[in-house]
Design a protein around this motif. Structure first.
Motif, short mmCIF file in Angstrom:
data_model
loop_
_atom_site.label_atom_id
_atom_site.label_comp_id
_atom_site.label_asym_id
_atom_site.label_seq_id
_atom_site.Cartn_x
_atom_site.Cartn_y
_atom_site.Cartn_z
N ALA A 224 -58.84 52.55 0.26
CA ALA A 224 -59.76 51.65 0.66
C ALA A 224 -60.67 52.09 1.71
N GLY A 228 -63.31 54.34 -1.96
CA GLY A 228 -62.73 53.35 -3.02
C GLY A 228 -63.37 52.00 -2.87
N LEU A 229 -64.04 51.80 -1.50
CA LEU A 229 -64.68 50.60 -1.57
C LEU A 229 -66.17 50.56 -2.24
N ILE A 244 -57.74 46.61 -5.57
CA ILE A 244 -57.65 47.78 -4.53
C ILE A 244 -56.09 47.89 -3.93
N GLU A 246 -54.36 49.73 -1.23
CA GLU A 246 -54.52 50.41 0.02
C GLU A 246 -53.08 50.48 0.80
N ASN A 251 -57.46 49.51 7.96
CA ASN A 251 -58.43 50.09 7.34
C ASN A 251 -58.39 51.20 8.06
N VAL A 354 -65.79 46.43 3.51
CA VAL A 354 -64.97 45.63 3.49
C VAL A 354 -65.20 43.94 3.23
N GLN A 358 -64.70 41.79 -0.30
CA GLN A 358 -63.89 40.51 -0.32
C GLN A 358 -64.64 39.23 -0.61
N LEU A 364 -58.12 43.13 -2.34
CA LEU A 364 -57.78 43.99 -1.74
C LEU A 364 -56.44 43.64 -0.77
N TYR A 366 -53.69 45.22 1.43
CA TYR A 366 -53.09 46.00 2.27
C TYR A 366 -51.52 46.38 2.29
#
Length: 674
Positions: A224, A228-229, A244, A246, A251, A354, A358, A364, A366
């Motif tokens: 991310a 990636g974003l 995603i 991550e 981040n 981000v 979203q 996404l 994490y």
């Protein structure tokens, strides 16, 4: 407290990187033996310190030993483990000793701060509230790390500490320094409240039984960061369902730690400032620096520059606001203002992306690290991933876009792929090499680049919160008032050229470091720079600088030919007296004659991301050894930019441009195959 019972007690605490598990044998009130059962510390720092601490503690009845300089978190964890062993040997209930005074307590500890893109020491302040022997609230009102790295880590840790009433807190992946600062601060507050941090550390947080889950999506993106974003947002805009993975819990990509520059030509921001530019001119300028690189792909370079305008618009449509546009150098092809800047640097850039991702429905996740690709009949069809709870997620997808960064957090891989990078002082890049593992699994063609993105300049990993007034060789805070020479003592570029001009010549000369030479006038002008050179050592254990009464002595200090260095300094002084740099056209205002006493500081390798990575085409599809497309597999960002870069790097913002252009290219092609 009672007497200590003989026996071996297994204890566990949290070190700088992860768990430290010890078996402590107590006999006749003394520590008879300590076995390290498990540790995850940095080998040359925490790992080395643990060995020394064990040797110091054995045979003593003191359950608190002096810490090791440079390994304070590891030392503290070791002493906490000894205290836990002592408590266990006393056969007393730990909870019975817990008494906290109600109230709010505050402390300020060292944490993370970035200086000119380099890691440094900052501060964080914590307010912890206790009531009825419980932690009821934790606030971190002030900190120097970024909101989307340190700030996210503090929120994660505070919620867990309050919910579990424990300081048995794992380091938040991607924010090790800030995580350890949080734990240190909370321990301080517990002590202020009259409690024992060891009691809270002994409360082990139990994890639930891991599960296996099957998921379905259209496209999986690994990573991310900027690449990636951009890929995820582009694919979502075109109607795809995107997940995603991550690996970090925050981040923490290289993009977040960057200056936040994005190169572009023919943009609205340039027009607003009256800058005339075209993508064709951009290509010619950047290609003039890279054309001799054996790995360069002209088609990919043309797409990179041609699509820079559209990427710029895309970023603005997704919440990015430019604070201006600048150049990275006043000289040569880098002089035109193409670097689009953000006020909050890379952290602001990524935070905006981000938020946009979203809001548009990108899933996404994490702390979800991909273990391997799912392949069937030569086609990539998803990934197998694992989260922080140990759950296994089998994610089925039409395509996988690898944007997992490079390998510069993996020292062994750096040694393997870049053996000439043997004088590294600092690496700020991200990526543990997982992308290389995925490429190997899929049979991808790997393009080897012998160097990492790096510069030779004056910065020390051990400097902490000290920072020079200006830095010889730096791209963002340069010091032009010195003479820079290569590892053989020769002047090879103007000091006010962009730093990568000097880097290329030193590298091409076969040297792993350069040097900056100056006299007393410059030393007086930059006292902090001078003192850092004379009082600190490099990561290799060498003095960072020297002060001598002769140039010959300086040459001997660093092992170069005295006559060569003497001739170089004499020629430079001759040009200073003339007031004209006939050799390299340096600005006369920075031509300061070098007079005794003489100073020299080392310019070691300062690195970001590795360049070795997968071979791709213009759609960011990964190619195999026969230059055939591996169906369902794409790559973008630092793991796939070896065909679009060079040792004479164009400048800050070029890597993020590569991430954005080829992240979107991957998404567009992947969606076309749904």
């Amino acid at each position: 407290m009672g007497q200590l019972k003989n026996g071996t007690y297994q204890v566990s605490t949290k070190g700088f990187k992860g768990d430290i598990d010890l078996a402590v044998t107590i006999k006749d009130e003394q520590i008879a033996k300590i076995d390290i059962l498990k540790e995850e510390e940095t080998p040359n720092i925490g790992g080395k310190a643990l060995t020394a601490l064990v040797q110091t503690a054995q045979g003593r009845n003191d359950f608190n030993v002096d810490g090791i300089s440079g390994a304070s978190y590891t030392s503290k964890a070791f002493n906490q483990a000894l205290t836990l062993a002592k408590i266990a040997a006393q056969d007393e209930k730990q909870e019975a000793t817990l008494t906290l005074n109600d109230g709010q307590y505050t402390t300020t500890v060292n944490s993370f701060q970035e200086h000119e893109g380099l890691p440094g020491v900052g501060k964080m302040t914590m307010l912890a509230t206790f009531k009825d022997n419980k932690i009821t609230d934790i606030e971190v009102p002030e900190y120097t790390d970024t909101h989307i790295m340190g700030g996210m880590a503090f929120d994660i840790l505070a919620k867990k500490a309050i919910a579990k009433q424990s300081t048995d807190l794992d380091v938040v992946t991607g924010a090790s320094v800030s995580s350890n600062a949080f734990r240190q601060a909370l321990d301080n507050c517990i002590l202020q409240a009259g409690g024992q941090p060891e009691i809270f550390a002994a409360r082990k947080i139990k994890q639930r039984t891991p599960i296996v889950e099957n998921l379905n999506t259209d496209i999986v993106v690994i990573g991310a960061g900027m690449a990636g974003l951009c890929a995820a947002i582009e694919a979502t805009d075109q109607g795809a369902k995107v997940l995603i993975c991550e690996a970090q819990e925050i981040n923490g990509s290289s993009s977040t730690r960057s200056e936040g520059f994005v190169m572009g030509a023919g943009t609205k921001e340039q027009a607003k400032h009256g800058i005339e530019d075209t993508t064709d001119a951009f290509f010619e300028d950047i290609y003039s620096l890279y054309k001799d690189e054996p790995t360069i792909d002209t088609k990919l370079m043309r797409k990179l520059t041609h699509d820079s305008t559209d990427l710029n618009n895309f970023l603005m449509e997704n919440g990015v606001t430019w604070s201006g546009v600048t150049h990275v150098s006043e000289k040569g092809v880098r002089n035109l203002k193409r670097a689009h800047t953000t006020a909050g640097l890379g952290a602001e850039l990524i935070e905006n992306l981000v938020q946009s991702a979203q809001e548009k429905g990108v899933d996404l996740r994490y702390g979800l690290a991909v273990d391997r690709l799912i392949t069937l009949n030569g086609q990539v069809q998803g990934v197998v991933a694992r989260n922080k709870l140990g759950d296994t997620l089998i994610i089925h997808a039409s395509s996988v876009i690898v944007a997992a960064g490079s390998y510069t957090e993996n020292p062994e891989m750096v040694k393997e792929l870049n053996p000439r990078m043997n004088n590294i002082e600092v690496i700020t890049g991200r990526g543990n090499g997982s992308a290389m593992r995925f490429f190997k699994q899929a049979g991808a063609q790997i393009i080897d680049v012998p160097y990492i993105q790096m510069m030779y300049y004056f910065y020390g990993a051990s400097w902490g919160d000290r920072f020079p007034e200006a830095i010889p060789g730096s791209p963002t805070l340069p010091n032009y008032d010195v003479l820079e020479v290569d590892g053989g003592g020769r002047r090879v570029a103007s000091e006010d050229d962009f730093c990568f001009e000097y880097t290329k010549r030193v590298w091409d000369g076969g040297y792993n470091e350069g040097y900056a030479i100056f006299g007393q006038v410059t030393a007086d002008k930059y006292p902090e720079m001078t003192d850092l050179g004379l009082t600190t050592k490099t990561a290799q254990g060498k003095p960072f600088g020297y002060r001598e009464d002769s140039i010959k002595a300086l040459a001997i200090d660093v092992g170069i030919d005295p006559q060569t260095l003497e001739a170089t300094v004499a020629r430079y002084n001759e040009l200073c007296e003339k007031g004209v740099d006939e050799d390299f056209h340096k600005n006369p205002a920075n031509m300061i004659k070098i007079t005794a006493p003489y100073y020299l500081v080392r310019l070691p390798q300062i690195c970001t991301d590795g360049y070795t990575g997968a071979k791709i085409n213009e759609n960011a599809q990964v190619l195999d050894e026969d230059n055939q497309v591996i169906k369902g597999l794409y790559a973008c960002g630092s793991c796939a930019d070896s065909q679009m870069t060079g040792i004479n790097y164009f400048g800050c913002g070029t890597s993020l441009l590569t991430c954005g252009v080829y992240g979107r290219a991957a998404a567009k092609d992947a969606v076309s195959h749904l």
